[in-house]
Design a protein around this motif. Structure first.
Motif, PDB file in Angstrom:
ATOM      1  N   GLY A  20      29.836  28.116 -19.391  1.00 16.45           N
ATOM      2  CA  GLY A  20      31.355  28.373 -19.696  1.00 16.45           C
ATOM      3  C   GLY A  20      31.815  27.369 -20.597  1.00 16.45           C
ATOM      4  N   LEU A  21      31.142  27.170 -21.785  1.00 17.70           N
ATOM      5  CA  LEU A  21      31.849  26.289 -22.725  1.00 17.70           C
ATOM      6  C   LEU A  21      33.111  26.661 -23.425  1.00 17.70           C
ATOM      7  N   THR A  22      33.116  27.999 -23.515  1.00 17.00           N
ATOM      8  CA  THR A  22      34.276  28.635 -24.157  1.00 17.00           C
ATOM      9  C   THR A  22      35.632  28.671 -23.262  1.00 17.00           C
ATOM     10  N   ASP A  23      35.481  28.302 -21.757  1.00 19.68           N
ATOM     11  CA  ASP A  23      36.486  28.227 -20.927  1.00 19.68           C
ATOM     12  C   ASP A  23      37.382  26.991 -20.852  1.00 19.68           C
ATOM     13  N   VAL A  24      38.249  26.982 -21.645  1.00 20.21           N
ATOM     14  CA  VAL A  24      38.832  25.872 -22.167  1.00 20.21           C
ATOM     15  C   VAL A  24      39.689  25.010 -20.937  1.00 20.21           C
ATOM     16  N   GLU A  25      40.251  25.659 -19.961  1.00 20.63           N
ATOM     17  CA  GLU A  25      40.917  25.259 -18.959  1.00 20.63           C
ATOM     18  C   GLU A  25      39.825  24.685 -18.166  1.00 20.63           C
ATOM     19  N   LEU A  26      38.779  25.379 -17.945  1.00 21.75           N
ATOM     20  CA  LEU A  26      37.845  24.836 -16.996  1.00 21.75           C
ATOM     21  C   LEU A  26      37.248  23.465 -17.487  1.00 21.75           C
ATOM     22  N   ARG A  27      36.828  23.477 -18.823  1.00 21.08           N
ATOM     23  CA  ARG A  27      36.174  22.455 -19.302  1.00 21.08           C
ATOM     24  C   ARG A  27      37.217  21.197 -19.448  1.00 21.08           C
ATOM     25  N   GLY A  92      28.586  30.960 -23.375  1.00 22.61           N
ATOM     26  CA  GLY A  92      29.535  31.642 -23.662  1.00 22.61           C
ATOM     27  C   GLY A  92      29.919  32.261 -25.142  1.00 22.61           C
ATOM     28  N   TYR A  93      29.168  31.438 -25.891  1.00 22.17           N
ATOM     29  CA  TYR A  93      29.147  31.748 -27.486  1.00 22.17           C
ATOM     30  C   TYR A  93      27.974  31.713 -28.015  1.00 22.17           C
ATOM     31  N   HIS A  94      27.760  31.952 -29.598  1.00 21.46           N
ATOM     32  CA  HIS A  94      26.484  31.827 -30.286  1.00 21.46           C
ATOM     33  C   HIS A  94      26.341  30.478 -30.647  1.00 21.46           C
ATOM     34  N   VAL A  95      25.515  29.827 -30.155  1.00 21.63           N
ATOM     35  CA  VAL A  95      25.343  28.163 -30.614  1.00 21.63           C
ATOM     36  C   VAL A  95      24.728  28.179 -32.022  1.00 21.63           C
ATOM     37  N   HIS A  96      25.352  28.255 -32.946  1.00 23.49           N
ATOM     38  CA  HIS A  96      25.131  28.413 -34.138  1.00 23.49           C
ATOM     39  C   HIS A  96      24.217  27.062 -34.740  1.00 23.49           C
ATOM     40  N   ARG A  97      24.459  25.958 -34.343  1.00 25.16           N
ATOM     41  CA  ARG A  97      23.800  24.737 -34.883  1.00 25.16           C
ATOM     42  C   ARG A  97      22.605  24.564 -33.741  1.00 25.16           C
ATOM     43  N   GLY A  98      22.334  25.485 -32.716  1.00 28.46           N
ATOM     44  CA  GLY A  98      21.207  25.467 -32.059  1.00 28.46           C
ATOM     45  C   GLY A  98      20.642  23.939 -31.210  1.00 28.46           C
ATOM     46  N   ALA A  99      21.783  23.168 -31.156  1.00 28.37           N
ATOM     47  CA  ALA A  99      21.378  21.974 -30.532  1.00 28.37           C
ATOM     48  C   ALA A  99      22.803  21.482 -29.804  1.00 28.37           C
ATOM     49  N   LEU A 100      22.539  21.308 -28.399  1.00 26.31           N
ATOM     50  CA  LEU A 100      23.647  20.626 -27.766  1.00 26.31           C
ATOM     51  C   LEU A 100      23.247  19.481 -26.703  1.00 26.31           C
ATOM     52  N   ALA A 101      24.123  18.492 -26.356  1.00 25.19           N
ATOM     53  CA  ALA A 101      23.742  17.412 -25.740  1.00 25.19           C
ATOM     54  C   ALA A 101      24.799  17.238 -24.651  1.00 25.19           C
ATOM     55  N   SER A 102      24.536  17.139 -23.435  1.00 23.56           N
ATOM     56  CA  SER A 102      25.424  16.497 -22.364  1.00 23.56           C
ATOM     57  C   SER A 102      25.569  15.102 -22.388  1.00 23.56           C
ATOM     58  N   MET A 103      26.543  14.608 -22.705  1.00 24.56           N
ATOM     59  CA  MET A 103      26.443  12.685 -22.910  1.00 24.56           C
ATOM     60  C   MET A 103      27.588  12.290 -21.878  1.00 24.56           C
ATOM     61  N   GLN A 104      27.210  11.145 -21.496  1.00 24.11           N
ATOM     62  CA  GLN A 104      27.936  10.535 -20.224  1.00 24.11           C
ATOM     63  C   GLN A 104      29.222   9.703 -20.962  1.00 24.11           C
ATOM     64  N   ARG A 105      30.459   9.878 -20.573  1.00 25.60           N
ATOM     65  CA  ARG A 105      31.445   9.223 -21.117  1.00 25.60           C
ATOM     66  C   ARG A 105      31.316   7.937 -20.757  1.00 25.60           C
TER      67      ARG A 105
END
Length: 273
Positions: A20-27, A92-105
């Protein structure tokens, strides 16, 4: 070396960071609460890693595995290889750049720590809630030599995916903190020796050329939200009001563009469009 794991089920719980990366309020609620943020694209992921952020996992389409191989080989975090179709189902969207990473704050520094840490050119944002503008301002701040950013309590999250993407990872280069109170928190900025300059199109403001902020020892440039600009309370808290001279009947610039012009004036004394 990271584990490379092929995932074919969009409901796989291991992909939860990316749902759900496009759900702004949730994220907006979830990411700070869980201490994570999402970096998108090869350059941004690499910049986050170089800035010392710990990687929780990566989500890659097959063609990006080889491109990111050196990162994969260096990190213990799991790497999930997925099809573009599955990535779209999850995020929830087309990942144009094909690469995502979850990072620790990382824990944020306090405003006081930034103000006494050698900063001379500081950006202060009030109620800037558009993630594109946040990203653009951070990118200009990094490029034009601003030392730190302070945010009013209600500003948007600089580590939200859109902000990070627009900034091209510049949010990792410029240290930032949130002021605990507004506008009372500005007192600490002034007490640290900064002159508070409020950027406004108001005719009563002096031009940046007249004000010559590049000659001041310590400058804090205040920016308001798109449309509304700085609040009356913020304006009243400033030491001086400054403006960018306009031509052809234009009354003001987008806050991202105005920030870039003003930062250049603060750094070099050349504010002309």
């Amino acid at each position: 070396m990271a584990d490379l794991i092929t995932v074919e089920d969009p409901d796989d719980p291991r992909l939860r960071d990316y749902t759900g990366l496009t759900d702004v309020e949730l994220r907006r609620r979830r990411e700070p609460a869980e201490g994570l943020f999402i970096a998108e694209g090869e350059k941004v992921i690499r910049r986050a890693k170089e800035a010392g952020y710990e990687m929780r996992s990566m989500l890659l389409s097959a063609k990006w595995v080889d491109v990111m191989r050196d990162v994969i080989d260096e990190l213990p975090a799991p790497v999930y290889a997925v099809s573009p179709e599955l990535a779209e189902q999850v995020t929830g969207y087309h990942v144009h750049r094909g690469a995502l990473a979850s990072m620790q704050r990382k824990p944020l520094p306090t405003a006081d720590e930034l103000l006494v840490g050698g900063a001379r050119r500081v950006v202060i944002m009030e109620s800037v809630n558009d993630h594109t503008n946040i990203g653009a301002i951070f990118r200009s701040a990094a490029a034009l030599g601003m030392d730190a950013v302070l945010l009013s309590p209600d500003c948007a999250d600089p580590l939200y995916r859109r902000s990070v993407k627009v900034s091209m990872g510049a949010v990792f280069s410029v240290p930032y903190a949130r002021l605990d109170t507004w506008p009372k928190g500005l007192d600490a900025v002034r007490d640290a020796g900064f002159t508070l300059l409020a950027l406004t199109p108001d005719e009563k403001a002096k031009s940046l050329d007249e004000t010559a902020p590049h000659r001041m020892d310590r400058v804090a440039l205040m920016l308001g939200a798109e449309g509304d600009g700085l609040s009356t309370k913020a304006l009243m808290s400033a030491d001086e009001w400054v403006r960018i001279p306009m031509a052809h009947g234009v009354d003001s610039l987008n806050v991202g563009a105005a920030a870039a012009v003003a930062f250049y004036a603060v750094a070099t004394g050349r504010p002309h469009l």
